[in-house]
Design a protein around this motif. Structure first.
Motif, PDB file in Angstrom:
ATOM      1  N   ARG A  22      41.031  86.611  54.032  1.00  0.00           N
ATOM      2  CA  ARG A  22      39.885  87.241  53.364  1.00  0.00           C
ATOM      3  C   ARG A  22      39.248  88.347  54.195  1.00  0.00           C
ATOM      4  NH1 ARG A  22      38.551  81.583  52.807  1.00  0.00           N
ATOM      5  NH2 ARG A  22      37.099  81.959  54.483  1.00  0.00           N
ATOM      6  N   GLY A  23      39.877  88.732  55.292  1.00  0.00           N
ATOM      7  CA  GLY A  23      39.328  89.785  56.130  1.00  0.00           C
ATOM      8  C   GLY A  23      38.126  89.377  56.947  1.00  0.00           C
TER       9      GLY A  23
ATOM     10  N   GLY B 262      34.475  92.172  64.473  1.00  0.00           N
ATOM     11  CA  GLY B 262      35.351  91.813  63.361  1.00  0.00           C
ATOM     12  C   GLY B 262      36.493  90.900  63.755  1.00  0.00           C
ATOM     13  N   ASN B 263      36.632  90.626  65.039  1.00  0.00           N
ATOM     14  CA  ASN B 263      37.708  89.763  65.527  1.00  0.00           C
ATOM     15  C   ASN B 263      37.099  88.494  66.116  1.00  0.00           C
ATOM     16  OD1 ASN B 263      38.809  92.634  65.623  1.00  0.00           O
ATOM     17  ND2 ASN B 263      40.634  91.374  65.831  1.00  0.00           N
TER      18      ASN B 263
ATOM     19  N   MET C 110      42.173  95.057  58.584  1.00  0.00           N
ATOM     20  CA  MET C 110      42.684  93.705  58.362  1.00  0.00           C
ATOM     21  C   MET C 110      43.856  93.823  57.390  1.00  0.00           C
ATOM     22  SD  MET C 110      40.315  92.172  60.095  1.00  0.00           S
ATOM     23  CE  MET C 110      38.593  92.339  60.509  1.00  0.00           C
ATOM     24  N   ALA C 111      45.046  93.513  57.850  1.00  0.00           N
ATOM     25  CA  ALA C 111      46.248  93.682  57.029  1.00  0.00           C
ATOM     26  C   ALA C 111      46.247  92.772  55.805  1.00  0.00           C
ATOM     27  CB  ALA C 111      47.497  93.435  57.866  1.00  0.00           C
ATOM     28  N   CYS C 112      45.452  91.704  55.828  1.00  0.00           N
ATOM     29  CA  CYS C 112      45.392  90.813  54.666  1.00  0.00           C
ATOM     30  C   CYS C 112      44.622  91.446  53.514  1.00  0.00           C
ATOM     31  CB  CYS C 112      44.791  89.466  55.042  1.00  0.00           C
ATOM     32  SG  CYS C 112      43.022  89.503  55.443  1.00  0.00           S
ATOM     33  N   LEU C 113      43.877  92.530  53.780  1.00  0.00           N
ATOM     34  CA  LEU C 113      43.078  93.188  52.746  1.00  0.00           C
ATOM     35  C   LEU C 113      43.692  94.494  52.251  1.00  0.00           C
ATOM     36  CD1 LEU C 113      39.467  92.753  54.182  1.00  0.00           C
ATOM     37  CD2 LEU C 113      40.641  91.340  52.477  1.00  0.00           C
ATOM     38  N   VAL C 114      44.755  94.947  52.889  1.00  0.00           N
ATOM     39  CA  VAL C 114      45.339  96.246  52.563  1.00  0.00           C
ATOM     40  C   VAL C 114      46.554  96.057  51.667  1.00  0.00           C
ATOM     41  CG1 VAL C 114      46.457  98.296  53.535  1.00  0.00           C
ATOM     42  CG2 VAL C 114      44.529  97.235  54.735  1.00  0.00           C
TER      43      VAL C 114
ATOM     44  N   CYS D  18      38.377  87.199  59.851  1.00  0.00           N
ATOM     45  CA  CYS D  18      38.625  86.722  61.216  1.00  0.00           C
ATOM     46  C   CYS D  18      39.278  87.749  62.134  1.00  0.00           C
ATOM     47  CB  CYS D  18      39.470  85.458  61.179  1.00  0.00           C
ATOM     48  SG  CYS D  18      41.189  85.734  60.700  1.00  0.00           S
ATOM     49  N   GLY D  19      39.991  88.713  61.609  1.00  0.00           N
ATOM     50  CA  GLY D  19      40.611  89.739  62.446  1.00  0.00           C
ATOM     51  C   GLY D  19      41.952  89.372  63.043  1.00  0.00           C
ATOM     52  N   SER D  20      42.472  88.194  62.748  1.00  0.00           N
ATOM     53  CA  SER D  20      43.756  87.785  63.318  1.00  0.00           C
ATOM     54  C   SER D  20      44.925  88.645  62.855  1.00  0.00           C
ATOM     55  CB  SER D  20      44.051  86.316  62.983  1.00  0.00           C
ATOM     56  OG  SER D  20      43.131  85.497  63.648  1.00  0.00           O
ATOM     57  N   CYS D  21      44.745  89.329  61.740  1.00  0.00           N
ATOM     58  CA  CYS D  21      45.818  90.156  61.175  1.00  0.00           C
ATOM     59  C   CYS D  21      45.594  91.644  61.420  1.00  0.00           C
ATOM     60  CB  CYS D  21      45.958  89.893  59.682  1.00  0.00           C
ATOM     61  SG  CYS D  21      44.496  90.378  58.725  1.00  0.00           S
ATOM     62  N   THR D  22      44.745  91.989  62.396  1.00  0.00           N
ATOM     63  CA  THR D  22      44.401  93.390  62.634  1.00  0.00           C
ATOM     64  C   THR D  22      45.618  94.216  63.015  1.00  0.00           C
ATOM     65  OG1 THR D  22      42.173  92.767  63.327  1.00  0.00           O
ATOM     66  CG2 THR D  22      42.928  94.956  63.973  1.00  0.00           C
ATOM     67  N   VAL D  23      45.759  95.349  62.351  1.00  0.00           N
ATOM     68  CA  VAL D  23      46.774  96.367  62.662  1.00  0.00           C
ATOM     69  C   VAL D  23      46.054  97.719  62.629  1.00  0.00           C
ATOM     70  CG1 VAL D  23      48.695  95.040  61.673  1.00  0.00           C
ATOM     71  CG2 VAL D  23      47.479  96.710  60.247  1.00  0.00           C
ATOM     72  N   LEU D  24      46.739  98.744  63.070  1.00  0.00           N
ATOM     73  CA  LEU D  24      46.175 100.085  62.987  1.00  0.00           C
ATOM     74  C   LEU D  24      46.808 100.802  61.805  1.00  0.00           C
ATOM     75  CD1 LEU D  24      46.132 101.177  66.744  1.00  0.00           C
ATOM     76  CD2 LEU D  24      44.344 100.030  65.409  1.00  0.00           C
ATOM     77  N   LEU D  25      45.984 101.343  60.954  1.00  0.00           N
ATOM     78  CA  LEU D  25      46.427 102.121  59.801  1.00  0.00           C
ATOM     79  C   LEU D  25      45.891 103.537  60.019  1.00  0.00           C
ATOM     80  CD1 LEU D  25      47.760 102.240  56.998  1.00  0.00           C
ATOM     81  CD2 LEU D  25      45.586 101.534  56.029  1.00  0.00           C
ATOM     82  N   ARG D  26      46.822 104.466  60.229  1.00  0.00           N
ATOM     83  CA  ARG D  26      46.441 105.840  60.595  1.00  0.00           C
ATOM     84  C   ARG D  26      45.525 105.847  61.811  1.00  0.00           C
ATOM     85  NH1 ARG D  26      44.330 106.187  55.545  1.00  0.00           N
ATOM     86  NH2 ARG D  26      45.996 105.475  54.222  1.00  0.00           N
TER      87      ARG D  26
END
Length: 178
Positions: free
Chosen positions: A55-56, A140-141, A71-75, A58-66
């Motif tokens: 659900r965005g 956010g993490n 949060m990759a779970c929200l993208v 916890c930040g465990s799925c953080t990646v860089l987009l551009r």
């Protein structure tokens, strides 16, 4: 009169996507609703971004987009064009990873990839000098083990170690002296 029975049919919504992931152009086939996290883990085998809350929060799925932490779970995967994961940041993050180890900034390690990815983004743009601002930037993490002191210390240490060394400029000597 009997109405004709029809067999239901489905139109495939699968679409081709060609994001750049960790500097390499990839070709994947995705459904319109596929999340970036699932595509990274299940289709590309990049499992550094962790599945946790979904659900965005916890930040465990953080990646860089551009270049920006998300949060990759929200993208939606269809929206991801330039992605950097913890795997792709391995070399750049080496000083930060070492600082995390030296400061005891992780215990279970589950949140660590997301913390490192967000930390790399902060180091790229310039770490906030104020500790309160740094804590806000990392808010956010979530980490349920360390209490954040080690994480903040590791970020500050990595910023000091990766800061460019000022180059001494030669001073001009006045003419006639020597």
């Amino acid at each position: 009169m009997n109405p004709q029975r029809t067999t239901p049919y489905y139109i495939s919504a699968v679409q081709r996507a060609t994001p750049t992931v960790n500097g390499r152009l990839t070709e994947i086939w995705i459904e319109p609703g596929d999340r970036l996290l699932d595509v990274l883990r299940d289709h590309l085998g990049l499992v550094g971004a962790k599945r946790a809350c979904g659900r965005g929060e916890c930040g465990s799925c953080t990646v860089l987009l551009r270049g920006r932490p998300v949060m990759a779970c929200l993208v939606l995967a269809a929206r991801a064009d330039q992605v950097e994961t913890i795997e792709g940041l391995a070399d750049e993050a080496r000083p930060l990873r070492q600082a995390f180890a030296d400061a005891g900034a992780f215990q279970c390690g589950f949140c660590t990839p997301g913390q490192i990815v967000r930390g790399v983004a902060l180091l790229r743009e310039g770490l906030p000098a104020d500790e309160r601002a740094l804590r806000q930037a990392m808010s956010g993490n979530l980490c349920r083990c360390t209490g954040y002191a080690g994480i903040i210390q590791a970020l500050q240490r990595a910023a000091q170690e990766t800061a460019p060394t000022p180059v001494a400029t030669p001073t001009a000597s006045p003419e006639g002296s020597g």
